[in-house]
Write an enzyme that holds these catalytic residues in place. Sequence first.
Site, PDB file in Angstrom:
ATOM      1  N   CYS A  69       0.813  -1.201   0.000  1.00 30.85           N
ATOM      2  CA  CYS A  69       0.000   0.000   0.000  1.00 30.85           C
ATOM      3  C   CYS A  69       0.855   1.264   0.000  1.00 30.85           C
ATOM      4  O   CYS A  69       1.509   1.570  -0.980  1.00 30.85           O
ATOM      5  CB  CYS A  69      -0.958  -0.036   1.191  1.00 30.85           C
ATOM      6  SG  CYS A  69      -2.297   1.148   1.034  1.00 30.85           S
ATOM      7  N   HIS A  95      -3.843  -5.228  -0.288  1.00 29.84           N
ATOM      8  CA  HIS A  95      -3.567  -5.795   1.028  1.00 29.84           C
ATOM      9  C   HIS A  95      -3.561  -7.325   1.078  1.00 29.84           C
ATOM     10  O   HIS A  95      -4.572  -7.930   1.382  1.00 29.84           O
ATOM     11  CB  HIS A  95      -4.563  -5.232   2.040  1.00 29.84           C
ATOM     12  CG  HIS A  95      -4.354  -3.788   2.298  1.00 29.84           C
ATOM     13  ND1 HIS A  95      -3.598  -3.320   3.344  1.00 29.84           N
ATOM     14  CD2 HIS A  95      -4.773  -2.693   1.612  1.00 29.84           C
ATOM     15  CE1 HIS A  95      -3.561  -2.006   3.309  1.00 29.84           C
ATOM     16  NE2 HIS A  95      -4.271  -1.597   2.273  1.00 29.84           N
ATOM     17  N   GLU A 147      -2.381  -9.112   3.296  1.00 29.83           N
ATOM     18  CA  GLU A 147      -2.634  -9.596   4.664  1.00 29.83           C
ATOM     19  C   GLU A 147      -4.135  -9.757   4.881  1.00 29.83           C
ATOM     20  O   GLU A 147      -4.587 -10.483   5.777  1.00 29.83           O
ATOM     21  CB  GLU A 147      -2.037  -8.635   5.697  1.00 29.83           C
ATOM     22  CG  GLU A 147      -2.843  -7.381   5.985  1.00 29.83           C
ATOM     23  CD  GLU A 147      -2.689  -6.297   4.918  1.00 29.83           C
ATOM     24  OE1 GLU A 147      -1.977  -6.526   3.921  1.00 29.83           O
ATOM     25  OE2 GLU A 147      -3.304  -5.228   5.065  1.00 29.83           O
TER      26      GLU A 147
END
Lengths: 413, 1085
Positions: A263, A353, A355
């Site tokens: 990001c 993202h 994650e």
Amino acid sequence: MSAAGAVLVLEDGRTFRGEAYGAVGETVGEAVFSTGMTGYQETLTDPSYHRQVVVMTAPHVGNTGVNDEDEESARIWVAGYVVRDPARVPSNWRSRRTLDAELAAQGVVGISGVDTRALTRHLRERGAMRVGVFSGEAAQRPAADLLEAVRSAPAMTGADLAGEVTTAEVYTVPAQGERRFTVAAVDLGIKSMTPQRMAERGIEVRVLPATATLEQVLTAGADGGAPDGVFFSNGPGDPSAATHEIEVLQGVLARRIPFFGICYGNQLLGRALGFGTYKLKYGHRGINQPVMDRATGKVEVTAHNHGFAVDAPLDGPSDTPFGRAVVSHVGLNDDVVEGLRCLDVPAFSVQYHPEAAAGPHDAGYLFDRFTDLMAGADPATTTGGTAAGDGPGAGSGAGTGAATSTDDTPKGA
Amino acid sequence: MPRRTDISSVLVIGSGPIVIGQAAEFDYSGTQACRVLRAEGLRVILVNSNPATIMTDPEMADATYVEPITPEVVEAIIAKEKPDALLATLGGQTALNTAIALHEQGVLERHGVELIGADVAAIQLGEDREKFKGVVARCGAESARSHVCHTMDEVLAAAGDLGYPVVVRPSFTMGGLGSGFAYDEADLRRIAGQGLHHSPTTEVLLEESILGWKEYELELMRDRADNVVVVCSIENFDPMGVHTGDSITVAPAMTLTDREYQRLRDIGIAVIREVGVDTGGCNIQFAVNPADGRVIVIEMNPRVSRSSALASKATGFPIAKIAAKLAVGYTLDEIPNDITRVTPASFEPTLDYVVVKVPRFAFEKFPAADPTLTTTMKSVGEAMALGRNFTEALQKALRSVERRGASFTWVGEPGDLAELLEVVRRPTDTRLQLVVQAIRAGATPEQLFESTRIDPWFLDQLFLLDEIAREVRDAEQITPGLLRRAKRHGFSDVQIGELRAMPEDVVRGVRHALGVRPVYKTVDTCAAEFAATTPYHYSSYDEEDETRPREKPAIVILGSGPNRIGQGVEFDYSCVHASFALADAGFETVMVNCNPETVSTDYDTSDRLYFEPLTLEDVLEVVHAEQRCGPVAGVVVQLGGQTPLGLAARLKAAGVPVIGTSPEAIHLAEERGAFGRVLAEAGLPAPKHGTAVSFAEARDIAAGIGYPVLVRPSYVLGGRGMQIVYDEGSLAEYMATATEVSADRPVLVDRFLDDAIEIDVDALFDGHEMYLGGVMEHIEEAGIHSGDSACVLPPPTLGRGELARVRTSTEAIARGVGVRGLLNVQFALAADILYVLEANPRASRTVPFVSKATGVPLAKAAARIMAGATIAELRAEGMLPASGDGGALPPEAPTSVKEAVLPFARFRTADGQVVDSLLGPEMRSTGEVMGIDVDFPTAFGKSQTAAYGGLPTAGTAFISVADRDKRAMVLPVKRLADLGFRLLATEGTAETLRRNGISSTVVRKHSAGSVDGEPTIVGRILAGEVDLVVNTPSGNQARADGYEIRAATTAVGKPIVTTVQQLAAAVQAPRLAAAPPRRLRGVVV
Ligand SMILES: Nc1ncnc2c1ncn2[C@@H]1O[C@H](COP(=O)(O)OP(=O)(O)O)[C@@H](O)[C@H]1O
Ligand SMILES: Nc1ncnc2c1ncn2[C@@H]1O[C@H](COP(=O)(O)OP(=O)(O)O)[C@@H](O)[C@H]1O
Ligand SMILES: [Mg+2]
Ligand SMILES: [Mg+2]
């Protein structure tokens, strides 16, 4: 249930009325909309939303309450919260409190009963802009005052906010199982799931403040040595304002230390390589965004939360001070640069993202690419995990083995 | 990856007749598939036995076969058409099972046909419950503990291990047919016995019960590049134990955290990959333990399913259409999202509204059936509604199902709390309403959760509704704020009227005066992140309206709402045709409907789609909204069946331009007295009749016209509540129990015409000229509902003179009533008198059948006539034949037979017996098939095969007929004997046969009981010794024997003939093998 009245005022004067939600009072920030249908707890606690007033397009919010496992940082970061139909009664076996109470407890001013679709369409057409939410007393003030309050608030462009969200001290997230690598993770607004995902892969993560010097980064490795890799997290603010972090990153690249950015970290890599960054009209915020991994040609459904993007030529390697770099991932909705990879130094990053908290686990393989990179393999040839049959897996075995095993692990930071 | 170039022709298999568990949704998906494949330049060959489908419109495929969907027939078609590929994943379980059979018989290999979509291995992994559990395990997920059993002994052993209650389910059946909960050994023997029977692989699965867990579904799609997306998540309002098809379902899932949702998503994706659905859609069901989040995978359907149709309508993501593109080689990222146009289909739709689906049941038609909802699907249709929150969507959906008492009410006493808490333990079609009554009676959320296991969040939404209802009822006066609040939570003007003791229209007046009106939002797949180009709207009481202005005059077409017995997909067919025809004629077409299964609610069928309930209030608001957008040339109420027809008068009164047959004319045909006068004027006979609101009145009328009489409530469709009454006693009974009797809804008493040939006619009338669409002769005599009776076109036994009378009578009625558009008339020919039974001033159930049989698009023509065209003009245009009509078909015209398909096997009485399979004046069939061929016997044979696999051509036949049928029985039974059937008969019947020189073996009646080992007929049937049962009901005495015989036959799934006419037709039908499939003639369009 006659809740106190509330009013939402946009910088361009458009106004919406509703009821107070969460804390009563006033707040001003950048209006952004998020289209995820699940994961409001993760969203609220994502530091990237610092100073932003988040509009939820999903009408029902708060249905699963608030639990003690799903937050992405120690507090709620959004500057304000706009919803249509807040839950009166949460229902989930892990729920501990209602969202309404949590917002109030953390002093987050919100508004409910708003035509969030109309508001979203407005932001889509006019672009992200400043907004104020006023409830209780504040809502009674004359419209002109409210509009003035909104217009006098600082704009997002040019703001360096990482400093406001980063950790005060260094902390370590230990590797799960045997430690394979040590990574220096610069916290620009890091989400707890990120070190978590690395830890699951045998990475010990040293989380450093945004102010960390190159020196500190280079000595963050095991027993004071150089780390096996450096990571730049997501975070709020305008990448063009982050001169310090960019210099540090350039130092890392010069030393050919494996680098991975997510990001904001992707935007910083872009700038470190000499690309520009720009503000999107209304950003990408949601968990349904199709991104193509140009190395494999496969599409992954990904979680996004970014208002800025890197301005790099989509095709062909570009020459940079650090050698050739390519755009590795592209957003299929609008061809925005979603990932960068250097061909001559061991560095890559993605704008979205992996994650994934909240969001799909399709991109978990990127953490494997990072470990492969640290293990000395070339990122281009490794995609981490094959598709079929390796556990409940979106894109990748490891990525999703992790995803399922983390269901009840407490937050890292 | 671009489209495959090695495929140039594809055979698409449809899903056949509408049956419970496999309904119109497969016409929707099949139609989308055919459209896509043809647009791709592929040659499409289609087989489907269901004429009431858009997909079988000749223009949908290059070669259309309305033929039985059996491996034999499909093989013949393959041999003839030599397709490169077979697409079977869009035709439900029927198509899937046929494809597997073709594969196993080596047919596909022999003809070099590739199965696209899902390969056999994948289908088997997905559908075979045992293999599937292996898949789930390999994906690191859990299944319910279970044992696969092939014999009753294995079954009992398994139950010993799993403990009761235990779930029994057969493999490879759809809609849970033959499955259920066994609470003890008796249940188990019964259910498992039938399960073993119903499973094509005589295999049942015994499974640990997880009753009361939360139930979810995910709809996924995968392409050949292994990209997978989750199109939609669906949460069942009713917890585990109620079939998803019978559950109220909600999209998106409402009570999952992201971690829990992602876990389901991960499992779903792993499963679709492990199963190897190489391209296309699949549906996976999960159970989640509310106490600890433990996830169990219930099942997957490796094909487009009922839920995928729902998901498509709920999200705007056209699963079937995209599945078809994927099947021919595209990848998701290469396919644009229709709605945004700029973004690709390789994304996951996100909703900014809530979708609620409510099932429509038909228990009123099977009074004996147990309405408890179980693992066997029992609903016959569904309605869907969208709202900006759950309560709005739920209340809209409840009024969409058009069931009296479905919408919540706060009038009257709620009832006793303790009792209510007890009854809501058992899931039934009315549990939701009872839960709200329990809330009124003071139940706490905890108590209700304890009794129902419905998620506390959902329960709270019901409490919220109750609070608002009280606010509305107790308020000094209705303020705009309060009104808006009630509306935001879906309260209708009717409900508010009830609460304020005001008429609906007064509430509406007040509401409009206060400026409280709905806005129309758009379904755009992306929660407004990108601009939508498709006007697919739903109403909500919110701020911003999204409808766009237009120049062209619009015509609003009112659909038919949820499928139900008596009003099914046939009506949707007519609405869709109207939309096509009116668009071609230069109008902007606006569809209003709430049935997610249909083609009419596909967003690209009409220029605009309003997914709305079909109540007066909702329709008025849509018309108002459209009038703001531009000129509205008219509203069509004639094609959607009784639902829109019933609105006609009130719409007109509200100033809405109703086109076609005027509401006054509709009244002339629908109101008995008025219609009587129309007939009298035209000098046409009707059965003697009268109308009664009390038993006394009914008794006098009956005495006047003589028994048997036929009684029924007025204003009904599908013969609701209709009965043949043989004496005063039963008349008294009927009047006592008759539904909805009141001065404005009297009971109609008709003389019952015995031995009458029933004739059905569909005609067009423009005010001057009549076009006789078709004349159908019924096989069953009058007394069997036209919807349940097989019928033949052209009429095989009617003479020229009779046809001429039918024509003149129909025209006289069309004129007398003042029809503009379609008219359906039912006649009964008795003792050479042509009685008029009824006239329906609207499209009828048979319009699609007639259109297919004669190759003339009646519904399209009707729509044009309503919009002002004359029959002469349509003949000139070529939409209608230049000369002649369906009442005068050339001798070489083929014969078409429509056969009804009945759901008896699905229903069980409270003590587990099958319900009686007798036909009567109340319609019970769920769907129909068509057989078309050179002559009646062949066409009839095809229709029987299509309906239930066909009559046996040899074996043992059991005959037992009522005295009145003994004469008519002789010849057909003789023919059975000649065909080589071994005959069993009950004494009386055997006696008649013997006297006529036909030998048969006498068998013991059931009532006689089995003596020293000699089984009764019921025993023999259950033992599978009988291949064909002929049993006609005798007069009016309690027919215990008959019932036992029919029940046993239904239970073992053998063909049963309950009328002598049917038998006569049956014995004419030669082996199907003798009848090669024939292409349907192109319809003139
Ligand atoms: N083990 C179980 N315990 C309780 N209810 C079950 C169980 N398995 C299935 N059901 C219920 O039965 C319904 C039908 O089962 P399913 O496997 O979906 O069969 P079908 O193929 O008919 O959809 C499910 O929707 C669920 O509500
Ligand atoms: N007078 C009658 N005598 C014998 N059978 C009748 C008579 N009236 C109606 N029926 C039978 O009842 C069925 C249903 O009646 P109908 O008037 O068509 O009601 P619906 O509106 O349900 O179609 C008809 O199809 C016919 O078979
Ligand atoms: Mg199911
Ligand atoms: Mg009728």
